[in-house]
Design an enzyme around this catalytic site. Structure first.
Site, mmCIF file in Angstrom:
data_model
loop_
_atom_site.group_PDB
_atom_site.id
_atom_site.type_symbol
_atom_site.label_atom_id
_atom_site.label_comp_id
_atom_site.label_asym_id
_atom_site.label_seq_id
_atom_site.Cartn_x
_atom_site.Cartn_y
_atom_site.Cartn_z
ATOM 1 C CD GLU A 65 53.939 49.151 53.265
ATOM 2 O OE1 GLU A 65 54.955 48.631 53.368
ATOM 3 O OE2 GLU A 65 53.137 48.980 52.342
ATOM 4 C CD GLU A 69 52.456 50.652 48.892
ATOM 5 O OE1 GLU A 69 52.861 51.644 49.448
ATOM 6 O OE2 GLU A 69 53.356 49.742 49.067
#
Ligand code: IDC
Length: 316
Positions: free
Chosen positions: A156, A244
């Protein structure tokens, strides 16, 4: 009689295939075409499974028994999250052994495995780019072109990081590194703003083959606006992987928000988008799938599963 037995066997095998999550032995080598993840026979492949929590903290839930239990409960995917910061690979490169052990166990159970270079507080993937090169050289030296292994090169990106200025050049470099030994592998690339910026990636896509873009969501925080972004990115031909997601809010706690999660999963089913849920651990936070004190050797019954775990394990 022989014909009868043959048709019975055929029926039986079809029933088994219909109910068991398709493993690597059925889907084979995956590839990306027209914005979708496809099996070797050209049909859409859908992967459903769990992400570990940080493997430097919770590797016990990737024991042989744990991974086998996950598979028996219906998952065909294990994402192995190796933090780079927070006591992960940068300060403790030996943690890669825990990654490889978990990946080996997923493969042994006919699952796909994602190797996740879990950047988070080190928000720009370029910060530790050289270490990423070394790590993925090690990983591809071990797994080569193994069709069960998927590479996720930056969990991320966040903060003051742009797709075209930072992530895309990083990805071009890492793709070239990975493809030296794993030329046909699927590679998932994180997107800006904690992997919600699929729009920027879709507007300026990588040209390499078999690339997917990460979209991450937490049901208590991210809603329709993010599904709209996914849809728009798909309309531009970008292949999306939800590597995710959580039933909680974005901090990993709160909720759980199961109505919102159901809306998300309905959407992902409709779009045939693969996913991994955060996370396979017993930490005292609502996103954890296991109740505190759950047995690291697996064999979990429903009473070992948290409200999130019960919900997610029911969706594999
Ligand atoms: C969270 C964990 C939490 C840990 C924190 C910092 O659930 O126990 O203290 O990280 O290490 C992400 C990240 C993922 C986060 C998760 C929930 O990829 O590492 O895990 N999250 O906050 N992105 C959005 C949410």
């Amino acid at each position: 009689m022989v014909r009868f037995i043959i048709s019975l066997l055929l029926l039986l095998s079809m029933t088994i295939t219909a109910f068991a999550a398709q493993g690597q032995s059925v889907y084979g080598r995956l590839h990306v075409a027209n914005g979708h993840l496809l099996a070797s026979n050209g049909q859409v492949a859908v992967l459903h499974g769990m992400s570990t929590h940080g493997i430097q903290w919770f590797s016990q839930f990737t024991s042989e028994g744990a991974v086998k239990t996950l598979r028996n409960r219906g998952a065909n995917l294990l994402r192995v999250a190796m933090y780079t910061a927070e006591g992960g690979y940068i300060s403790n490169p030996g943690v890669q052994d825990k990654v490889f052990q978990a990946v080996d166990r997923a493969i042994a159970n006919d699952m796909y495995a994602i190797i996740d270079w879990h950047i988070l507080s080190d928000s720009n993937p370029r910060t530790n780019e050289q270490q990423a090169v070394t790590f993925f050289q090690n990983a591809t030296a071990r797994y080569g072109n193994n069709p069960a292994v998927i590479y996720e090169i930056c969990n991320e990106p966040n903060g003051n990081v742009t797709w075209s200025g930072d992530i895309k050049p990083y990805a071009e470099h890492l793709i070239q590194v990975i493809r030296q030994k794993a030329p046909d592998s699927i590679i998932i690339v994180g997107t800006p703003t904690w992997s919600q910026g699929v729009d920027s990636a879709a507007a300026d896509q990588l040209t390499a083959a078999n690339i997917m873009y990460a979209c991450h969501f937490y049901a208590g925080t991210h809603g329709q606006w993010l599904r709209d972004k996914v849809q728009a990115a798909e309309n531009k031909g970008a292949a999306i992987f939800v590597s995710e997601w959580g039933t909680s809010a974005a901090d990993g706690n709160g909720g759980v928000f199961l109505d919102a999660a159901t809306q998300w999963l309905n959407f992902l089913d409709q779009e045939q988008i693969s996913w991994a849920n955060w996370s396979l651990c017993d930490k005292n936070e609502s996103s954890a799938a296991l109740n505190p004190g759950a047995n690291p050797n697996g064999g979990w019954s429903d009473s070992d599963l948290s409200p999130s775990g019960k919900f997610v394990f029911g969706k594999f």
